[in-house]
Design an enzyme around this catalytic site. Structure first.
Site, mmCIF file in Angstrom:
data_model
loop_
_atom_site.group_PDB
_atom_site.id
_atom_site.type_symbol
_atom_site.label_atom_id
_atom_site.label_comp_id
_atom_site.label_asym_id
_atom_site.label_seq_id
_atom_site.Cartn_x
_atom_site.Cartn_y
_atom_site.Cartn_z
ATOM 1 N N HIS A 132 -38.481 39.988 47.597
ATOM 2 C CA HIS A 132 -37.550 40.385 46.137
ATOM 3 C C HIS A 132 -36.561 41.000 47.960
ATOM 4 O O HIS A 132 -35.404 40.843 46.816
ATOM 5 C CB HIS A 132 -38.894 41.451 45.910
ATOM 6 N N GLN A 159 -44.236 34.726 28.885
ATOM 7 C CA GLN A 159 -44.679 33.496 30.173
ATOM 8 C C GLN A 159 -45.876 33.148 31.327
ATOM 9 O O GLN A 159 -45.993 32.960 32.127
ATOM 10 C CB GLN A 159 -43.059 34.117 31.721
ATOM 11 N N ASP A 186 -40.396 30.304 43.733
ATOM 12 C CA ASP A 186 -41.101 29.209 42.378
ATOM 13 C C ASP A 186 -39.561 28.155 42.323
ATOM 14 O O ASP A 186 -38.349 28.831 41.464
ATOM 15 C CB ASP A 186 -40.531 30.719 41.558
HETATM 16 O O1 PAF Z 1 -39.773 34.926 39.103
HETATM 17 C C1 PAF Z 1 -39.968 36.043 38.447
HETATM 18 O O2 PAF Z 1 -40.649 37.363 38.682
HETATM 19 C C2 PAF Z 1 -39.775 35.307 37.015
HETATM 20 O O3 PAF Z 1 -40.737 34.765 36.101
HETATM 21 C C3 PAF Z 1 -38.502 36.020 36.669
HETATM 22 C C4 PAF Z 1 -37.299 35.459 37.024
HETATM 23 C C5 PAF Z 1 -38.777 37.951 36.434
HETATM 24 C C6 PAF Z 1 -38.382 36.432 34.810
HETATM 25 O O4 PAF Z 1 -39.074 37.300 34.069
#
Ligand code: PAF
Length: 288
Positions: free
Chosen positions: A44, A68, A157
């Site tokens: 991140h 999600q 991802d």
């Molecule tokens: O990759 C992530 O952490 C999540 O899927 C995101 C893009 C923040 C959406 O909740």
């Protein structure tokens, strides 16, 4: 050091969408947004640093998006560390943090969903039905609130990056997407907020996922272009690791369509998902 201190002193942490919208309207442009679900790690922070280098305002969202997650237990156990995250973001010179509650993002009566179509039904979508509908909906909302010029996502991802590219294109969102390379541990394991949930034995075995994808890459570089042969090679390595309980999928697919390739001639994504106990690990490598 002195500069980071000065920037960090002015970081604002905002929890309502009206205040965040106003802060972004007033912010000096361009704005770079890093959407996250918190429990931040070096992956991140590489996105944050790139956003800091590219933009005059850096916004980070921290929101564990319930829509999600298919599995309630997975959502409940998802790691959370808001205070630790804020400290890291302060040190990395972030201007605005958006950390809304679930009710702020999904108030009573919320009914509008963003459905990305067939791309979202493959690979991860097949094993986590509704996952990308939740991702596309929350990303749309985050973009609407923050109106970023650029948004930053990790290649880790892989399918998510392809789905969000399509979302932005199909809905004319006009946000430039920047996809940053996966950051790995020394043994190859891709950094993920979920890695802390691995037992020591699972952690030791987990790099097999990356090794399996590297095997695909090596074979491909050596001239093996048959999709089935490449997928089988990765599966064989994963099967040989007793601590892998289940292989959800091994894929060698076209970059834009995510359809499985018979022959791998152009740019492709080799990806896989495995389960170790209740933990699910995903990873990918680009063949180019
Ligand atoms: O990759 C992530 O952490 C999540 O899927 C995101 C893009 C923040 C959406 O909740």
């Amino acid at each position: 050091m002195a500069q980071a201190q000065t920037i960090s002193d002015s970081m604002r942490v905002i929890s309502t969408n009206s205040e965040m919208s106003q802060a972004c309207r007033e912010a000096v442009k361009p704005i770079g947004l890093v959407p996250t679900m918190g429990a931040l790690h070096a992956g991140h922070l590489s996105l944050v640093d790139r956003a800091r280098a590219d933009n005059l305002t850096v916004a980070v969202s921290i929101f564990v998006n319930p829509t999600q997650f298919g599995d309630k237990a997975d959502l409940e156990h998802y790691p959370r560390d808001l205070e630790g995250d804020l400290e890291l973001l302060r040190r990395h010179g972030v201007d605005l943090v958006y950390a809304p509650t679930v009710d702020e993002v999904y108030p009573d009566g919320f009914d509008t969903w963003v459905d990305v179509g067939p791309l979202a039904e493959k690979l991860e979508g097949l094993h986590r039905p509704g996952h990308f509908r939740g991702v596309a909906t929350v990303v749309t909302k985050l973009f609407n609130v923050t109106q970023p010029n650029r948004a930053y996502f990790g290649q880790k991802d892989g399918q998510q990056t392809v789905v969000i590219q399509k979302l932005v294109r199909d809905l004319d969102m006009g946000v430039e997407l920047i996809v940053m390379p996966t950051i790995r541990e020394l043994d190859g394991l891709a950094l993920s907020s979920r890695n802390v949930q691995l037992s020591p034995e699972q952690r030791e075995a987990a790099p097999v996922l990356y090794r399996a994808l590297c095997q695909v890459h090596t074979l491909w570089m050596n001239g093996e272009h048959n999709g089935d042969t490449l997928r089988d090679a990765a599966r064989e390595l994963l099967r040989a690791e007793a601590r892998v309980d289940l292989i959800d999928y091994v894929s060698v697919a076209g970059m834009m369509t995510l359809s499985e390739l018979k022959r791998v001639d152009g740019r492709a994504m080799a990806s896989a998902a495995v389960r170790m106990g209740s933990i699910r690990l995903i990873d990918n490598i680009i063949l180019e």
